[in-house]
Write a protein that holds these residues in place. Sequence first.
Motif, PDB file in Angstrom:
ATOM      1  N   ASP A 130       1.357  -8.873   4.206  1.00  0.00           N
ATOM      2  CA  ASP A 130       1.110  -7.435   4.337  1.00  0.00           C
ATOM      3  C   ASP A 130       0.151  -6.927   3.259  1.00  0.00           C
ATOM      4  N   ARG A 131       0.252  -7.447   2.069  1.00  0.00           N
ATOM      5  CA  ARG A 131      -0.592  -6.979   0.973  1.00  0.00           C
ATOM      6  C   ARG A 131      -2.039  -7.455   1.085  1.00  0.00           C
ATOM      7  N   THR A 132      -2.340  -8.379   1.964  1.00  0.00           N
ATOM      8  CA  THR A 132      -3.740  -8.743   2.176  1.00  0.00           C
ATOM      9  C   THR A 132      -4.510  -7.614   2.850  1.00  0.00           C
ATOM     10  N   LEU A 133      -3.801  -6.581   3.266  1.00  0.00           N
ATOM     11  CA  LEU A 133      -4.438  -5.419   3.882  1.00  0.00           C
ATOM     12  C   LEU A 133      -5.644  -4.948   3.067  1.00  0.00           C
ATOM     13  N   ALA A 134      -5.520  -4.997   1.756  1.00  0.00           N
ATOM     14  CA  ALA A 134      -6.590  -4.508   0.883  1.00  0.00           C
ATOM     15  C   ALA A 134      -7.915  -5.225   1.126  1.00  0.00           C
ATOM     16  N   GLN A 135      -7.865  -6.502   1.562  1.00  0.00           N
ATOM     17  CA  GLN A 135      -9.108  -7.268   1.691  1.00  0.00           C
ATOM     18  C   GLN A 135      -9.149  -8.154   2.930  1.00  0.00           C
ATOM     19  N   GLY A 155     -11.525  -2.322  -1.552  1.00  0.00           N
ATOM     20  CA  GLY A 155     -10.545  -3.395  -1.454  1.00  0.00           C
ATOM     21  C   GLY A 155      -9.637  -3.552  -2.654  1.00  0.00           C
ATOM     22  N   ILE A 156      -9.692  -2.627  -3.577  1.00  0.00           N
ATOM     23  CA  ILE A 156      -8.803  -2.660  -4.735  1.00  0.00           C
ATOM     24  C   ILE A 156      -7.510  -1.937  -4.356  1.00  0.00           C
ATOM     25  N   CYS A 157      -6.384  -2.597  -4.592  1.00  0.00           N
ATOM     26  CA  CYS A 157      -5.085  -2.029  -4.244  1.00  0.00           C
ATOM     27  C   CYS A 157      -4.591  -1.113  -5.358  1.00  0.00           C
ATOM     28  N   ALA A 158      -3.896  -0.054  -4.989  1.00  0.00           N
ATOM     29  CA  ALA A 158      -3.318   0.876  -5.965  1.00  0.00           C
ATOM     30  C   ALA A 158      -2.163   0.244  -6.739  1.00  0.00           C
ATOM     31  N   ILE A 159      -1.526  -0.772  -6.154  1.00  0.00           N
ATOM     32  CA  ILE A 159      -0.398  -1.431  -6.811  1.00  0.00           C
ATOM     33  C   ILE A 159      -0.941  -2.488  -7.767  1.00  0.00           C
ATOM     34  N   LYS A 160      -0.559  -2.402  -9.001  1.00  0.00           N
ATOM     35  CA  LYS A 160      -1.025  -3.342 -10.025  1.00  0.00           C
ATOM     36  C   LYS A 160       0.048  -4.401 -10.249  1.00  0.00           C
ATOM     37  N   ASP A 161      -0.147  -5.541  -9.638  1.00  0.00           N
ATOM     38  CA  ASP A 161       0.794  -6.644  -9.752  1.00  0.00           C
ATOM     39  C   ASP A 161       0.055  -7.958  -9.563  1.00  0.00           C
ATOM     40  N   GLY A 217       4.561  -6.351  -4.972  1.00  0.00           N
ATOM     41  CA  GLY A 217       5.238  -5.208  -4.365  1.00  0.00           C
ATOM     42  C   GLY A 217       4.858  -5.043  -2.909  1.00  0.00           C
ATOM     43  N   TYR A 218       5.624  -4.239  -2.240  1.00  0.00           N
ATOM     44  CA  TYR A 218       5.385  -3.981  -0.818  1.00  0.00           C
ATOM     45  C   TYR A 218       4.195  -3.063  -0.618  1.00  0.00           C
ATOM     46  N   CYS A 219       3.449  -3.299   0.457  1.00  0.00           N
ATOM     47  CA  CYS A 219       2.357  -2.404   0.839  1.00  0.00           C
ATOM     48  C   CYS A 219       2.963  -1.053   1.212  1.00  0.00           C
ATOM     49  N   THR A 220       2.374   0.004   0.681  1.00  0.00           N
ATOM     50  CA  THR A 220       2.873   1.354   0.974  1.00  0.00           C
ATOM     51  C   THR A 220       1.999   2.086   1.987  1.00  0.00           C
ATOM     52  N   ALA A 221       0.994   1.407   2.525  1.00  0.00           N
ATOM     53  CA  ALA A 221       0.080   1.992   3.507  1.00  0.00           C
ATOM     54  C   ALA A 221      -0.566   3.274   2.998  1.00  0.00           C
ATOM     55  N   CYS A 222      -0.868   3.311   1.722  1.00  0.00           N
ATOM     56  CA  CYS A 222      -1.509   4.488   1.138  1.00  0.00           C
ATOM     57  C   CYS A 222      -3.024   4.490   1.396  1.00  0.00           C
ATOM     58  N   TYR A 223      -3.561   3.327   1.723  1.00  0.00           N
ATOM     59  CA  TYR A 223      -4.979   3.123   2.023  1.00  0.00           C
ATOM     60  C   TYR A 223      -5.914   3.443   0.856  1.00  0.00           C
ATOM     61  N   TYR A 224      -5.378   3.378  -0.322  1.00  0.00           N
ATOM     62  CA  TYR A 224      -6.218   3.462  -1.523  1.00  0.00           C
ATOM     63  C   TYR A 224      -7.304   2.378  -1.442  1.00  0.00           C
ATOM     64  N   CYS A 225      -6.928   1.218  -0.960  1.00  0.00           N
ATOM     65  CA  CYS A 225      -7.857   0.083  -0.870  1.00  0.00           C
ATOM     66  C   CYS A 225      -9.060   0.403   0.018  1.00  0.00           C
ATOM     67  N   ARG A 226      -8.847   1.159   1.062  1.00  0.00           N
ATOM     68  CA  ARG A 226      -9.929   1.513   1.983  1.00  0.00           C
ATOM     69  C   ARG A 226     -11.027   2.309   1.278  1.00  0.00           C
ATOM     70  N   ASP A 227     -10.610   3.159   0.364  1.00  0.00           N
ATOM     71  CA  ASP A 227     -11.561   4.036  -0.322  1.00  0.00           C
ATOM     72  C   ASP A 227     -12.008   3.510  -1.675  1.00  0.00           C
TER      73      ASP A 227
END
Length: 179
Positions: free
Chosen positions: A101-106, A60-66, A47-57
């Motif tokens: 874009d989804r590498t943002l998490a890490q 590095g785990i993304c809120a999107i489960k895919d 899925g597309y990165c939503t820039a929610c920054y869940y990963c930051r907090d």
Amino acid sequence: MNKNIFILSGSPRKGGNSDILCDEFARGVTEAGNIVEKVFLREKKVGYCTACYYCRDHAGICAIKDDMSQILERMHWADVIVLASPVYFYSIDAQMKTVIDRTLAQWTKLKDKEFYYIMTCADEDRAAMEVTLECFRGFAACLGGSQEKGVIYGTGTYEAGSVKTKKTMQEAYEMGKRV
């Protein structure tokens, strides 16, 4: 020393020209005694990165489960990352852009990687690939210690499989052997 090579095939067509070049590169890599894994991005749910920054907090785990978590795991595993895309309107295709874009998490943890880039386009002129190459380079520039090791230009390849008649096939194989 053997290396771990991770190929991200962004081709939207299985057996498309950039996907075929990935296979030739992988053949050379394997014959040279390295370990290779190829992911055909079209078969993955990313899925597309939503820039929610869940990963930051969340370390590095993304809120999107895919499937992106598996792709990131393999990117960490790899010594060498190969990014392959056909040229779409002078840029990378949507599948590859979404993964980047989804590498943002890490992205800050993806360090010291060697990069190879594979591009294909209908145009015979490499100039049509400049923006695509800059997209790849821009991504790698954000990763600490990244090194560009090679670029494969599959020009004049519009119809699926047309790359098989080009010298680019041999270039991809030879570049893979030199990894």
